[in-house]
Design a protein around this motif. Structure first.
Motif, short mmCIF file in Angstrom:
data_model
loop_
_atom_site.label_atom_id
_atom_site.label_comp_id
_atom_site.label_asym_id
_atom_site.label_seq_id
_atom_site.Cartn_x
_atom_site.Cartn_y
_atom_site.Cartn_z
N PHE A 193 0.84 -1.20 0.00
CA PHE A 193 0.00 0.00 0.00
C PHE A 193 0.88 1.26 0.00
CE2 PHE A 193 -3.04 -2.87 2.54
CZ PHE A 193 -3.52 -3.43 1.37
N LEU A 194 2.00 1.19 0.70
CA LEU A 194 2.91 2.34 0.69
C LEU A 194 3.48 2.57 -0.70
CD1 LEU A 194 4.91 1.91 4.05
CD2 LEU A 194 3.21 3.65 3.49
N VAL A 195 3.88 1.47 -1.37
CA VAL A 195 4.41 1.60 -2.73
C VAL A 195 3.36 2.22 -3.65
CG1 VAL A 195 5.26 0.33 -4.76
CG2 VAL A 195 6.00 -0.36 -2.48
N ILE A 196 2.12 1.75 -3.53
CA ILE A 196 1.05 2.26 -4.40
C ILE A 196 0.78 3.74 -4.10
CG2 ILE A 196 -1.44 2.06 -4.90
CD1 ILE A 196 -1.05 -1.02 -4.33
N GLY A 197 0.73 4.10 -2.81
CA GLY A 197 0.45 5.49 -2.44
C GLY A 197 1.58 6.45 -2.82
N PHE A 198 2.80 5.94 -2.81
CA PHE A 198 3.96 6.80 -3.09
C PHE A 198 4.24 6.87 -4.59
CE2 PHE A 198 8.64 7.68 -2.67
CZ PHE A 198 8.49 8.92 -2.07
N PHE A 199 3.65 5.94 -5.33
CA PHE A 199 3.89 5.78 -6.77
C PHE A 199 3.87 7.10 -7.57
CE2 PHE A 199 2.37 5.08 -11.03
CZ PHE A 199 2.98 3.94 -11.47
N PRO A 200 2.84 7.96 -7.40
CA PRO A 200 2.76 9.15 -8.26
C PRO A 200 3.90 10.13 -8.06
CG PRO A 200 0.73 8.87 -6.97
CD PRO A 200 1.73 7.89 -6.44
N PHE A 201 4.62 10.01 -6.95
CA PHE A 201 5.68 10.99 -6.66
C PHE A 201 7.05 10.48 -7.07
CE2 PHE A 201 2.24 10.92 -3.52
CZ PHE A 201 1.61 12.10 -3.91
N THR A 202 7.08 9.37 -7.78
CA THR A 202 8.36 8.75 -8.12
C THR A 202 8.51 8.55 -9.62
OG1 THR A 202 7.50 6.49 -8.13
CG2 THR A 202 8.15 7.39 -5.99
N ARG A 203 9.70 8.04 -10.01
CA ARG A 203 9.94 7.75 -11.42
C ARG A 203 9.16 6.52 -11.88
NH1 ARG A 203 15.62 7.33 -12.55
NH2 ARG A 203 16.11 8.81 -10.92
N LEU A 204 8.47 5.83 -10.95
CA LEU A 204 7.67 4.66 -11.34
C LEU A 204 6.54 5.04 -12.29
CD1 LEU A 204 7.07 2.41 -8.18
CD2 LEU A 204 8.61 2.02 -10.10
N VAL A 205 6.17 6.34 -12.33
CA VAL A 205 5.07 6.75 -13.23
C VAL A 205 5.33 6.34 -14.68
CG1 VAL A 205 4.13 8.67 -11.87
CG2 VAL A 205 6.06 9.08 -13.43
N HIS A 206 6.59 6.05 -15.01
CA HIS A 206 6.87 5.71 -16.42
C HIS A 206 6.10 4.47 -16.86
CE1 HIS A 206 9.86 2.98 -14.56
NE2 HIS A 206 9.76 2.27 -15.65
N VAL A 207 5.70 3.60 -15.90
CA VAL A 207 4.99 2.40 -16.33
C VAL A 207 3.59 2.73 -16.86
CG1 VAL A 207 6.21 0.94 -14.65
CG2 VAL A 207 3.94 1.76 -14.10
N LEU A 208 3.10 3.92 -16.58
CA LEU A 208 1.75 4.28 -17.04
C LEU A 208 1.76 4.88 -18.44
CD1 LEU A 208 0.32 5.94 -13.82
CD2 LEU A 208 -0.07 3.64 -14.67
N VAL A 209 2.94 5.15 -18.97
CA VAL A 209 3.00 5.80 -20.26
C VAL A 209 2.90 4.74 -21.36
CG1 VAL A 209 4.22 7.44 -21.70
CG2 VAL A 209 4.48 7.53 -19.23
N ILE A 210 1.76 4.77 -22.01
CA ILE A 210 1.48 3.76 -23.04
C ILE A 210 1.50 4.44 -24.41
CG2 ILE A 210 -0.31 2.20 -23.91
CD1 ILE A 210 -1.12 1.76 -21.01
N PRO A 211 2.04 3.88 -25.48
CA PRO A 211 2.65 2.56 -25.53
C PRO A 211 4.01 2.53 -24.82
CG PRO A 211 2.97 3.68 -27.62
CD PRO A 211 2.13 4.59 -26.76
#
Ligand code: HEM
Length: 232
Positions: A193-211
């Motif tokens: 839950f912490l990873v999911i909540g912190f997700f938008p503030f990190t470089r992990l957002v790149h996984v949402l960029v499609i294609p």
């Protein structure tokens, strides 16, 4: 009388998932509206390439398979339990999951070592990156620990974690499924839950960029253009 432990459990397993999901959705939407161009992994490949490869490739292939496995156990628990009905198939599933879990852990540790060893990479490491690495280490480390120490996780995930997760999705949280689980599993769940909540503030957002062609496109070296007055 209701104990403090009861409230704590409700907070961790009944409330935290919703806080995480709300932060995830509002945070990603807000970041996309305010800074669409920040939706990137901010590659540091051009600063150092070799260790980057040996960290990123196992990390990405490992995590894709592991998270794919979580989704399959969540969506098709009966089929997973039926598959595991034969010991040989159970072993195949458990060993494959462990191989990919270890691959993820290896990639993560390699990526972390690279960040610590190279001064140039340390310079481009933000506070959000440090928090993210800490959260991912706990997440992947506890996952592999659970896979090794709490036998036949693929079966009890389908039998216990899946109904708990569905109770969250259907807005009727039933935390009784997780209360009896060992500490490491609870840590794995709350940290998710912490990873999911912190997700938008990190470089992990790149996984949402499609294609998202990283896995099959030709390798490319990314250079930042941060000249004076570029505004970047
Ligand atoms: C950010 C989300 C998550 C990540 C990155 C993650 C990552 C991992 C990893 C790397 C493993 C080790 C796989 C292996 O070696 O077999 C694992 C195992 C496991 N995870 Fe997660 N996990 C996440 C969320 C969750 C959630 C929400 C639950 C349950 C509610 C969960 C339950 C489990 C269980 C039961 C195992 C053991 C599986 C087995 O023994 O085969 N995970 N996880």
């Amino acid at each position: 009388m209701v104990s403090a432990q009861h409230y704590f459990d409700q907070l961790m397993f009944g409330v935290a998932p919703y806080l995480a999901l709300i932060t995830f959705f509002l945070g990603t939407i807000q970041r996309y509206r305010a800074q669409a161009f920040s939706y990137s992994s901010l590659s540091s490949q051009f600063l150092e390439n070799k260790r980057h490869f040996w960290g990123m490739v196992p990390l990405h292939y490992g995590i894709l398979v592991v998270l794919g496995g979580h989704v399959v156990a969540f969506m098709f628990p009966r089929e997973v339990l039926a598959w595991n009905g034969h010991p040989i198939r159970l072993y195949i599933l458990e060993i494959s999951a462990l191989v990919f879990g270890l691959l993820t852990l290896l990639g993560l540790v390699m990526a972390l070592v690279r960040r610590l060893v190279y001064r140039k990479i340390r310079t481009v490491t933000s506070l959000a990156d440090i928090v993210l690495y800490a959260l991912l280490l706990v997440q992947v480390g506890s996952g592999v620990y659970v896979a090794v120490m709490c036998s036949w996780g693929s079966s009890w995930f389908a039998a216990s974690a899946t109904p708990y997760l569905w109770s969250i999705v259907t807005l009727d949280p039933d935390i009784s499924y997780v209360l009896a689980m060992p500490f490491a599993v609870k840590l794995h769940i709350v940290n998710a839950f912490l990873v999911i909540g912190f997700f938008p503030f990190t470089r992990l957002v790149h996984v949402l960029v499609i294609p998202n062609p990283y896995l099959w496109r030709k390798p490319q070296v990314v250079r930042w253009n941060r000249g004076p007055g570029s505004g970047a």
